[in-house]
Design a protein around this motif. Structure first.
Motif, PDB file in Angstrom:
ATOM      1  N   VAL A 194     -30.858 -21.068  21.955  1.00 47.45           N
ATOM      2  CA  VAL A 194     -30.197 -22.068  21.098  1.00 47.45           C
ATOM      3  C   VAL A 194     -30.694 -23.487  21.348  1.00 47.45           C
ATOM      4  O   VAL A 194     -30.338 -24.396  20.598  1.00 47.45           O
ATOM      5  CB  VAL A 194     -28.650 -22.036  21.241  1.00 47.45           C
ATOM      6  N   THR A 195     -31.493 -23.680  22.384  1.00 46.59           N
ATOM      7  CA  THR A 195     -31.995 -25.033  22.608  1.00 46.59           C
ATOM      8  C   THR A 195     -33.451 -25.173  22.184  1.00 46.59           C
ATOM      9  O   THR A 195     -34.060 -26.215  22.370  1.00 46.59           O
ATOM     10  CB  THR A 195     -31.876 -25.437  24.098  1.00 46.59           C
TER      11      THR A 195
ATOM     12  N   ALA B 174     -23.012 -23.596  21.464  1.00 42.09           N
ATOM     13  CA  ALA B 174     -22.102 -22.805  22.296  1.00 42.09           C
ATOM     14  C   ALA B 174     -21.563 -21.634  21.485  1.00 42.09           C
ATOM     15  O   ALA B 174     -21.498 -20.499  21.973  1.00 42.09           O
ATOM     16  CB  ALA B 174     -20.966 -23.684  22.803  1.00 42.09           C
ATOM     17  N   ALA B 175     -21.207 -21.916  20.237  1.00 35.36           N
ATOM     18  CA  ALA B 175     -20.651 -20.849  19.396  1.00 35.36           C
ATOM     19  C   ALA B 175     -21.691 -19.766  19.124  1.00 35.36           C
ATOM     20  O   ALA B 175     -21.366 -18.579  19.069  1.00 35.36           O
ATOM     21  CB  ALA B 175     -20.146 -21.435  18.080  1.00 35.36           C
ATOM     22  N   PHE B 176     -22.948 -20.160  18.950  1.00 37.61           N
ATOM     23  CA  PHE B 176     -24.000 -19.153  18.727  1.00 37.61           C
ATOM     24  C   PHE B 176     -24.130 -18.238  19.945  1.00 37.61           C
ATOM     25  O   PHE B 176     -24.352 -17.036  19.803  1.00 37.61           O
ATOM     26  CB  PHE B 176     -25.346 -19.832  18.404  1.00 37.61           C
ATOM     27  N   ILE B 177     -23.982 -18.791  21.144  1.00 35.41           N
ATOM     28  CA  ILE B 177     -24.054 -17.943  22.348  1.00 35.41           C
ATOM     29  C   ILE B 177     -22.823 -17.048  22.413  1.00 35.41           C
ATOM     30  O   ILE B 177     -22.931 -15.830  22.603  1.00 35.41           O
ATOM     31  CB  ILE B 177     -24.157 -18.799  23.625  1.00 35.41           C
TER      32      ILE B 177
ATOM     33  N   LEU C  57     -30.215 -31.224  19.703  1.00 38.98           N
ATOM     34  CA  LEU C  57     -28.797 -30.930  19.459  1.00 38.98           C
ATOM     35  C   LEU C  57     -27.938 -31.133  20.705  1.00 38.98           C
ATOM     36  O   LEU C  57     -26.857 -31.696  20.649  1.00 38.98           O
ATOM     37  CB  LEU C  57     -28.625 -29.480  18.982  1.00 38.98           C
ATOM     38  N   ALA C  58     -28.410 -30.641  21.841  1.00 39.15           N
ATOM     39  CA  ALA C  58     -27.638 -30.790  23.081  1.00 39.15           C
ATOM     40  C   ALA C  58     -27.761 -32.233  23.535  1.00 39.15           C
ATOM     41  O   ALA C  58     -28.812 -32.853  23.394  1.00 39.15           O
ATOM     42  CB  ALA C  58     -28.176 -29.840  24.137  1.00 39.15           C
ATOM     43  N   GLU C  59     -26.650 -32.761  24.072  1.00 41.64           N
ATOM     44  CA  GLU C  59     -26.703 -34.136  24.573  1.00 41.64           C
ATOM     45  C   GLU C  59     -26.600 -34.122  26.077  1.00 41.64           C
ATOM     46  O   GLU C  59     -25.623 -33.634  26.622  1.00 41.64           O
ATOM     47  CB  GLU C  59     -25.584 -34.956  23.949  1.00 41.64           C
ATOM     48  N   GLU C  60     -27.613 -34.663  26.738  1.00 34.15           N
ATOM     49  CA  GLU C  60     -27.672 -34.707  28.197  1.00 34.15           C
ATOM     50  C   GLU C  60     -27.336 -33.343  28.794  1.00 34.15           C
ATOM     51  O   GLU C  60     -26.539 -33.244  29.718  1.00 34.15           O
ATOM     52  CB  GLU C  60     -26.704 -35.766  28.721  1.00 34.15           C
ATOM     53  N   GLY C  61     -27.901 -32.325  28.244  1.00 31.58           N
ATOM     54  CA  GLY C  61     -27.717 -30.991  28.824  1.00 31.58           C
ATOM     55  C   GLY C  61     -26.429 -30.309  28.383  1.00 31.58           C
ATOM     56  O   GLY C  61     -26.209 -29.148  28.708  1.00 31.58           O
ATOM     57  N   VAL C  62     -25.554 -31.037  27.685  1.00 28.95           N
ATOM     58  CA  VAL C  62     -24.322 -30.402  27.213  1.00 28.95           C
ATOM     59  C   VAL C  62     -24.566 -29.842  25.818  1.00 28.95           C
ATOM     60  O   VAL C  62     -24.965 -30.580  24.903  1.00 28.95           O
ATOM     61  CB  VAL C  62     -23.156 -31.412  27.164  1.00 28.95           C
ATOM     62  N   LEU C  63     -24.333 -28.555  25.662  1.00 22.54           N
ATOM     63  CA  LEU C  63     -24.622 -27.917  24.376  1.00 22.54           C
ATOM     64  C   LEU C  63     -23.718 -28.471  23.278  1.00 22.54           C
ATOM     65  O   LEU C  63     -22.548 -28.780  23.515  1.00 22.54           O
ATOM     66  CB  LEU C  63     -24.416 -26.402  24.476  1.00 22.54           C
TER      67      LEU C  63
END
Ligand code: FES
Ligand code: FES
Lengths: 164, 791
Positions: free
Chosen positions: B33-34, A88-91, A77-83
């Motif tokens: 989440v990851t 982000a919303a889950f956090i 789901l994250a692209e190159e370390g960017v959530l």
């Protein structure tokens, strides 16, 4: 053992699988530990991944059915370390407590949002319907649903920027 | 707590909080989440074997012989163990402090099995599939014994006796009455009970039943055991109580405690099911026997049928009340089904009355509790810990009392509930001069909880009459829990300063999803005056962290939070002492804000990192380590008010939840988002307890619904509209004024929903879960019209 080729999170994979092996078992054996085994019977969606354009319970899908397909797991789901905005919303909304259900909630919501027009926001009921098969024993669903609605707003904004 | 803490509380309370009281995202959020491989089931080691458990097909039998020959003949099967291969050391599995108030009535593998599904043999093989195959090849000889499943049958003379008396060890519990299968018994009286009943205008008695409930943590129990370079036994395990497991494992396998290291990685939900040693001795025995890493993961059906459950209970309430709505006497008698082994039997049997009755003021109280052995799966700890069963009875009963004298149930509760000041009447202990008080009610915002909840749900607002078959109604309940157990807890932490001004926060506390890693980090950061990212938390490892009793009894934030606060104060003092020498000033004039050292006239130009460099490499060489621990003198109850609106379909019996208003007095919220999440989660479990969840058995003790299809937990679509309110009324004993939040919410829904069903239809259900079948049956037998809406 049978050989199969597929793409997982954008990378080519060449797997050897047992005839009866499920996609979940194979994924976890090949070190994709994000999808979780909880029930193994299709009743909790903790093992959800996206195959092609659809989210599926990987505990019920024979691995061989994914031969030649594109699979996305929570690790992708994250692209190159960017959530991803959903992550982000889950956090931000504290939508994970123990987190064991989270990969399933994320992947199910991801495909739900991806397969609809971002300009039209989903209602809370629509989100709940989309997540109807996902069990969470910790949160009472309030915050996961809130996280998906929040993401929908972020995606709408993004789509607007891209089009405008 | 002590004055020192109170003073320092004030010192830190001056300015607005920087980190405390904010809904900072979880410190572990990114990993969760990851899909980071952080749970025991995600851990793998080279050469790791997979284990499976061969389980008894009989509810009660002697295991005469296990013949592993055929299984071992299978290539890739490494070991089969049965009771003759394991030390036969009786112990308890309940994860509570030494000396556990539990009879030592079980061994790692028992020569007599006492429930269907009890482990008989252990298998280690190259893969789970192989181990599964091997299970079918192990030949076992049993001598089948008669079995008993119901409390009422088990206590009768002539019933099969499950246990003989255990060895009597001073300080430890024995079995209360083995001949009648009574594992534990408690009797308690406060005040002159008979006089209090005589003073009443009305004496009312009712009976309530609660079911067997499953934890259903999504992560199964899992343990990975291996021997390290020092030949020590390491167990990576999904537990709420690493230190209790270390002690019990040492006993169960007859190993020196120093040889054992327990580490707890991320835990995927516990709810009490992991406040217990379950798989650790089994995985460890296989690792010791094979000298290979062994991982044992419970399959889901075994989670349901052979891990731990909530005690089913049978509760009789009796009260004396006056016509003007005062309670004179309160009495409760409870019997619980503890299953095959006592485990938490004694403590839960006590908790049902002791955590509940003190919510109301009365002249006198009586509580009698029993825990009964049967050939059912073992009952253990479960969020609410007996209070949940107790409150279903008490809060349904209170509603019935109010209706008896035609008083609004809310008003009846207002007139009788406890208030701030004084002691909890159910927490007196025998002392030199008779009973001596235990915990006091140091804070209570119940009046405000009631007011806010009533307003939000529209209590007392006239409602239209439902003409169709669907009837709507309102119901409510109040309850309390503890914040740890008074005088019974220990928790703490160390904080080690690193070069860059960051700290390793090492704590034995276990985050099982409740967010204690985040909350404890917030407390440390707040006291130290540093940012949250400068706290690096590690938990829990019995080799590295200080002793902590673990995550149960809603204790972590209150107890370990206090310990962390002290550790941070200790570290802060050391930092400021060095900083004061560096700036040639008085440490008392210095403080830390946003990672910098401040003096009376503003910034000193020093940062925490500068102090770290000075201590690690400069003139003041030392390693700054702050240490703090805390025990509990008190256990201030969080108070909670539950309001619900339901719709009862009188044709189908279906009860639909429309709205739920959850109001919690938690003292202070360290992290409001995490605290409200605790309430929402607990309440949702409570909905399941009220309406759908029950582990069912056939007459041979076989579980009938070992899966999510037939054991129904609430899904996103079943949920009502939910509103959660946190009421802050700082408690004088808690760190920063906080109390607990994790459990109390589970106690509210079942009685509130029962009360709402009564309000809607006039049907009083006294047995959980309140299924459509019970509603329909009840409605058929109902005479008379539905009651008027509450005043
Ligand atoms: S594990 Fe696949 S649906 Fe539950
Ligand atoms: S966060 Fe624990 S199951 Fe959902």
């Amino acid at each position: 053992m049978i050989e199969m080729n597929l793409e997982v999170n954008g990378r080519e994979e060449n797997w050897q699988v047992e005839p009866g092996e499920t996609l979940l078992e194979a994924l976890r054996r090949y070190h994709f530990k994000g999808p979780k085994l909880v029930c193994g019977t299709g009743d909790c969606c903790a093992c959800t991944v996206v195959v092609g354009t659809k989210s599926v319970c990987s505990c019920c899908l024979p691995a061989l059915k994914a031969d030649g397909q594109k699979v996305v797991t929570v690790e992708g789901l994250a692209e190159e370390g960017v959530l991803h905005p959903l992550q982000a919303a889950f956090i931000e909304t504290a939508a994970s407590q123990c987190g064991f259900c989270t990969p399933g909630f994320l992947m199910r919501s991801y495909s739900f949002l991806k397969n609809r027009n971002p300009a039209v926001l989903p209602t809370e009921v629509e989100v709940r319907k989309a997540l109807a098969g996902n069990i969470c024993r910790c949160t009472g669903y309030v915050k996961p649903v809130e996280a998906v609605l929040k993401t929908a707003r972020v995606m709408q904004e993004k789509a607007r920027e891209q089009n405008g | 707590m002590d004055n020192l803490t109170l003073e320092q509380d004030q010192a830190t309370s001056e300015g607005p909080f920087a980190v405390f009281g904010t809904s900072a995202g979880r410190v572990d959020g990114r990993g969760l989440v990851t899909g980071a491989p952080v749970y025991t089931v995600d851990y793998e080691m080279p050469g790791m074997l997979h284990a499976r458990i061969l389980r008894s097909p009989h509810p009660h039998a002697r295991v005469l012989l296990v013949d592993p020959a055929q299984a071992l003949a299978l290539k890739g099967v490494h070991k089969v163990l049965w009771w003759k291969d394991l030390p036969q050391v009786p112990h308890t599995t309940s994860g509570v402090p030494h000396p556990e108030p539990a009879p030592y009535d079980t061994c790692a593998l028992n020569s007599t099995v006492r429930y269907k599904g009890e482990p008989v043999a252990l298998i280690a093989a190259e893969s789970e599939a192989l181990a599964d195959q091997a299970l079918k090849l192990v030949r076992v000889e049993y001598e089948v014994l008669p079995a008993v499943f119901e409390i009422s049958e088990a206590v009768k003379p002539g019933a099969p006796q499950l246990h003989t008396q255990v060895e009597i060890i001073p300080g430890f519990k024995t079995i209360y009455d083995p001949a009648h299968n009574i594992a534990a018994h408690g009797e308690y009286e406060f005040g002159d009970v008979e006089a209090a009943f005589s003073a009443a205008d009305l004496v009312i008695e009712r009976h309530y039943e609660t079911p067997t409930m499953c934890h259903c943590a999504l992560e199964p129990h899992a343990s990975l055991a291996f021997l390290d370079a020092y030949d020590r036994l390491n167990v990576v395990t999904s537990t709420q109580v690493p230190f209790h497991v270390r002690r019990q494992l040492a006993r169960a396998l007859d190993l020196p405690l120093r040889r054992i290291r327990i580490t707890k990685p991320r835990v995927g939900g516990g709810f009490g099911g992991k406040q217990e040693m379950v798989l650790e001795p089994l995985a460890a025995a296989l690792a010791l026997a094979t000298r290979r890493p062994v991982r044992l993961v419970l399959p889901r059906n075994e989670e349901f049928s052979a891990s731990r459950v909530r005690h089913a209970a049978s509760i009789t309430m009796r009260a004396g009340i006056t016509r003007d709505g005062k309670i004179t006497a309160l009495e409760m008698r409870a019997s619980t089904n503890t299953g095959a082994y006592a485990s938490h039997a004694d403590t839960v049997a006590h908790a049902i009355g002791h955590k509940t009755l003190g919510l109301y003021r009365a002249q006198a109280y009586r509580y009698i509790g029993d825990a009964v052995y049967t050939n059912r799966p073992v009952a253990g700890a479960f969020r609410g810990y007996g209070a949940t069963q107790g409150y279903f009875a008490l809060e349904s009963f209170i509603d019935e009392l109010a209706w008896q004298i035609k008083l609004d149930p809310l008003e009846f509760r207002r007139r009788n509930h406890t208030e701030k000041g004084g002691f909890d009447p159910m927490d007196y202990h025998p002392g030199l001069n008779g009973l001596e008080p235990g915990r006091s009610i140091t804070s209570c915002a119940l009046p405000e909880c009631l007011e806010q909840g009533a307003k939000l749900i529209g209590w007392g607002v006239p409602r239209p009459v439902d003409k169709g078959p669907v009837k709507r109604g309102l119901g409510m309940a109040i309850c309390m829990q503890g914040s740890g157990v008074a005088k019974m807890e220990l928790g703490g932490a160390t904080l080690k300063l690193n070069d860059d001004g960051s700290f390793n926060l090492l704590t034995g506390a276990t985050d099982i999803g409740q967010g204690s890693d985040t909350v404890l980090s917030q407390i440390a950061a707040e006291v130290l005056g540093i940012s949250l990212e400068n706290i690096i938390l590690a938990s829990a490892d019995t080799d590295l962290t200080v002793m902590d009793y673990g995550a149960y009894a809603s204790s972590t934030t209150y107890i370990t939070g206090m310990g962390v606060k002290r550790a941070a104060e200790d570290a802060r003092r050391q930092i400021l002492a060095v900083a004061a020498e560096m700036c040639e000033t008085d440490p008392a004039s210095l403080s830390i804000k946003q990672n910098e050292i401040w003096g009376p006239f503003g910034k000193t130009g020093l940062t925490v990192s500068d102090v770290a460099i000075e201590t690690l490499y400069g003139r003041h060489r030392t390693q700054i380590v702050g240490k703090g621990d805390a025990t509990s003198k008190e256990s201030p109850p969080p108070f909670y008010a539950q309001f619900v609106e339901v719709a009862v379909d009188t044709e189908t019996g279906l009860v639909q939840l429309l709205r739920s208003v959850n109001v919690l007095d938690l003292g202070r919220a360290v992290n409001p988002a995490l605290a409200s999440g605790q309430v929402e989660g607990a309440v949702t479990m409570g909905f399941g307890y009220a309406l759908t969840e029950e582990l069912r058995f056939d007459d041979q003790g076989t579980v009938r619904n070992a899966g999510f299809v037939d054991y129904k937990v609430f899904s996103p679509l079943d949920m009502p509209e939910m509103q959660t309110v946190l009421v802050e009324d700082p408690d004088p004993t808690g760190p920063f004024g906080l109390k607990s939040a994790g459990e109390v919410g589970i106690n509210g829904p079942a009685p509130a929903i029962a009360n709402a069903i009564f309000n809607a239809t006039g049907l009083r259900l006294r047995s959980l879960p309140m299924t459509p079948g019970k509603v329909l049956e009840g409605l058929e037998n109902l005479t008379g019209p539905a009651p008027d809406a509450p005043a």
